[in-house]
Design a protein around this motif. Structure first.
Motif, mmCIF file in Angstrom:
data_model
loop_
_atom_site.group_PDB
_atom_site.id
_atom_site.type_symbol
_atom_site.label_atom_id
_atom_site.label_comp_id
_atom_site.label_asym_id
_atom_site.label_seq_id
_atom_site.Cartn_x
_atom_site.Cartn_y
_atom_site.Cartn_z
ATOM 1 N N PHE A 381 42.384 28.834 45.848
ATOM 2 C CA PHE A 381 43.945 28.446 45.447
ATOM 3 C C PHE A 381 44.887 27.927 45.405
ATOM 4 O O PHE A 381 45.472 28.743 46.323
ATOM 5 C CB PHE A 381 43.904 28.775 43.770
ATOM 6 N N CYS A 404 40.123 25.202 36.477
ATOM 7 C CA CYS A 404 40.536 26.180 37.232
ATOM 8 C C CYS A 404 40.769 27.670 36.663
ATOM 9 O O CYS A 404 42.083 27.081 36.941
ATOM 10 C CB CYS A 404 40.983 25.274 38.291
ATOM 11 N N ILE A 406 42.972 30.530 36.731
ATOM 12 C CA ILE A 406 43.600 31.527 37.361
ATOM 13 C C ILE A 406 43.922 32.479 36.391
ATOM 14 O O ILE A 406 43.508 32.170 34.666
ATOM 15 C CB ILE A 406 44.330 30.732 38.098
ATOM 16 N N CYS A 439 41.697 33.935 41.364
ATOM 17 C CA CYS A 439 41.221 33.009 41.306
ATOM 18 C C CYS A 439 39.471 33.242 40.910
ATOM 19 O O CYS A 439 39.540 33.805 41.876
ATOM 20 C CB CYS A 439 41.890 32.236 42.279
ATOM 21 N N TYR A 472 35.962 36.598 41.371
ATOM 22 C CA TYR A 472 37.580 35.971 41.601
ATOM 23 C C TYR A 472 37.564 36.491 42.765
ATOM 24 O O TYR A 472 37.611 38.136 43.492
ATOM 25 C CB TYR A 472 38.717 36.514 40.479
ATOM 26 N N THR A 475 44.077 38.284 45.169
ATOM 27 C CA THR A 475 45.497 37.343 45.989
ATOM 28 C C THR A 475 46.167 38.414 47.248
ATOM 29 O O THR A 475 46.713 37.938 47.566
ATOM 30 C CB THR A 475 46.125 35.994 45.359
#
Length: 632
Positions: A381, A404, A406, A439, A472, A475
């Motif tokens: 992402f 998407c 998130i 994400c 997911y 990050t």
């Protein structure tokens, strides 16, 4: 008469409905434009993928070499290279590689500095379906050897120059033990490293290769069996928190990257200035891919130079520049020059622009659009600020979250993992709070992973986030979202420390220190203090030339701008700060040396609560602090 009124009434109803929707959802038009652009991109990429041999970036380049052969593709040290000339060089190397047995599916490690050879070497191997592992040319010894081994390549190709020759010589023995072939892209007459093969030498010893017409591209059938999601290159993570990892970047991702600057209507008339290393994802995804897709021109420098930056931009009519990390701070520190105003730069794209200097950058350098972006090398992402919203990396409103979704969720500082509720689900955070960005991972947004490190990628996955079965990507990055869905990057969990029961974001502390008149650059990190839980804030600050550090006024300013727990407990005044080749600050050595005067020879100061100033940190003060005799 009634039938004639009906179409008008329907039109008025539609217009009214659109106006109501626009009032309720002000971003409706811009979001729909974004969705339409991505839909067009997806349709184009789908057509590329469905070919017997997928269309990749090299096909785009060859098309430009045929249709606009004499257009300037690359400017390097005032030498111009046309699309045809670069394509010839790429074909020449590709024929050599094919002659030596390289084929679709192989991997080659590339160690070349920022120069034209890097680009035509990349294109040459792409013509054969060979993946290039892009080695950081600043690495040496065990770090370089680690990155080579992580790529699982059997061939190393290195460019000219004493520094690269020495780097390869240092690991040549280990490579030979593993039967690795080493190819040198030396200029004619250059001193060759013993035990390596010269590309020129291979050509000279093979008459068939010398007789080739290098204007003729290699057959696309040589890439038979290649898939669109196969890796185009391997890009290494920065390694500031450990040894670098090779992350896959597919042909799909490279081709998709060529659409990222549609939002600024990039065309073949644009000239992009690239000072970032070409082995970095920003230079490839925002630079090379967009330049090739649009048939534009690249101005390439061996490395960033603040003194030459605007001179180059004016000389070559640059319209788009790239930035990363502290680049703009270096430019702002320079004396003003006429070139800052007379250049033709219309867009700056990159990441890491501090909100404290954002407005100054736009005003002083007359840049109309700043595209601040967010994305990680291995992530699925990315986002871009197309609204010039100061400090934001972009907006991700409800309409886009349909495609998407998130999430920003509560997190545990120590484990860098989500906090879950009594039902085992992750907890969403409200606007204004800091949350961990997750994400979604699915067919539309797949992860391309690390080379030979599938277990590492599995550790970054979070399962059953909001419902059973969902997956997911964690990050590890912290963001704040405002009420208008603008996202603001706060920090990476690894760079966040906990002090007095509170989480301290290094970027926030750094921004405040940058506001101190004498401070040119600040690098903030956490250090362990005996007898205290968590880590105390410490900052290495680089002063402007001829500036004097004022321990009293600095103390007053910091305490007035930051909560007590976020105020740095220690300051270090080095004569220089270390950065990676992409201008990211390095912290590992600073953290290891901590605030120990036996290890640190730079002047140091501590947060003196009694005297209300930063007091000199010497060995006596160090002993008292470590014994708990001085409160900090």
């Amino acid at each position: 008469m009634i039938y004639a009124v009906i179409p008008l009434a329907i039109s008025l109803l539609i217009v009214g409905a659109v106006l109501i929707l626009q009032a309720l959802y002000p971003r409706l038009y811009s979001d729909l434009c974004f969705i339409v652009d991505k839909a067009r991109m997806a349709r184009h990429l789908s057509r590329c993928a469905k070919r017997d041999v997928p269309l990749t970036i090299v096909d785009d380049f060859e098309r430009h070499a045929r249709t606009t052969p004499d257009k300037t593709f690359l400017i390097y040290q005032d030498v111009r290279y046309t699309y045809r000339e670069v394509n010839r060089e790429a074909n020449r190397l590709a024929y050599v590689a094919r002659h030596c047995g390289m084929k679709q599916g192989d991997t080659v490690a590339v160690l070349i500095q920022n120069e034209p050879r890097f680009i035509w070497t990349l294109l040459a191997f792409a013509k054969l379906g060979v993946t290039c592992a892009l080695l950081n040319f600043n690495l040496r010894s065990t770090s370089l050897l680690h990155c080579f081994e992580a790529s699982q390549a059997k061939i190393l190709v290195f460019g000219p120059g004493d520094s690269l020759r020495e780097a390869v010589a240092d690991i040549k023995g280990e490579l030979k033990k593993k039967q690795v072939r080493i190819w040198a892209l030396e200029s004619s007459g250059g001193s060759r490293l013993q035990g390596t093969q010269s590309i020129d030498g291979i050509l000279q010893n093979n008459l068939d290769l010398n007789g080739k017409d290098y204007d003729v591209d290699l057959p696309r059938e040589l890439r038979k069996g290649q898939h669109f999601r196969d890796p185009f290159v391997y890009i290494y993570t920065s390694g500031t928190t450990g040894l670098p990892k090779a992350s896959r970047m597919s042909h799909y991702k490279m081709m998709a990257g060529g659409h990222l600057l549609n939002c600024v209507a990039m065309t073949s008339d644009d000239v992009m200035y690239v000072t970032l290393p070409l082995y970095h994802i920003s230079a490839l995804l925002f630079g090379l891919s967009n330049i090739i897709r649009n048939g534009a021109t690249m101005v390439l420098r061996p490395k960033f130079s603040a003194a030459q930056f605007w001179t180059d931009c004016c000389k070559h009519d640059v319209t788009i520049i790239m930035y990363i990390g502290e680049l703009f701070r270096y430019l702002l520190s320079r004396p003003e020059s006429p070139e800052e105003k007379t250049n033709k730069v219309r867009v700056a794209v990159g990441n890491g622009l501090g909100s404290d200097i954002w407005g100054e950058v736009m005003e002083r350098f007359s840049i109309g659009r700043i595209l601040e972006t967010y994305g990680a090398t291995e992530a699925n992402f990315g986002i871009m600020n197309v609204d010039n919203k100061i400090g934001s990396v972009g907006c991700w409103p409800p309409l886009l979250r349909i495609f998407c979704p998130i999430e920003l969720i509560k997190y545990d500082y120590e484990s860098a993992q989500p906090i879950r509720d009594e039902k085992g689900r992750c907890i969403k955070i409200p606007p204004g709070d800091t949350g961990l960005l997750l994400c979604p991972v699915n067919k539309t947004f797949p992860l391309e992973g690390y080379v030979g490190k599938e277990d590492l990628m599995q550790r970054k996955l979070v399962h059953n986030v909001l419902r059973d079965g969902d997956v997911y990507f964690n990050t590890g990055d912290l963001f704040v979202q405002d009420e208008n869905y603008n996202l603001y990057f706060k920090d990476r969990l690894g760079d966040t420390f906990r002090w007095k029961g509170e989480n301290v974001a290094t970027t926030e502390v750094s921004q405040v220190l940058h506001e101190v008149d004498s401070v040119f650059e600040a690098n903030v990190y956490g250090v362990t203090v005996p007898g205290h839980y968590g880590k105390a804030g410490m900052a290495a600050i680089l002063l402007y030339p001829n500036s004097i550090f004022d321990p009293v006024s600095t103390f007053k300013y910091v305490t007035s701008r930051l909560p007590n727990y976020a105020c740095p407990r220690f300051l270090r005044l080095p004569t220089s700060l270390e950065h990676t080749s992409t201008f990211k600050q390095t912290k590992s050595r600073l953290v290891q040396e901590s605030f120990d005067p036996c290890l640190v020879k730079d002047p140091m100061f501590f947060f003196d609560v009694v005297k209300q100033q930063y007091s000199k940190l010497d060995e006596a003060a160090y002993v008292k602090i470590t014994r708990g005799e001085v409160r900090i």
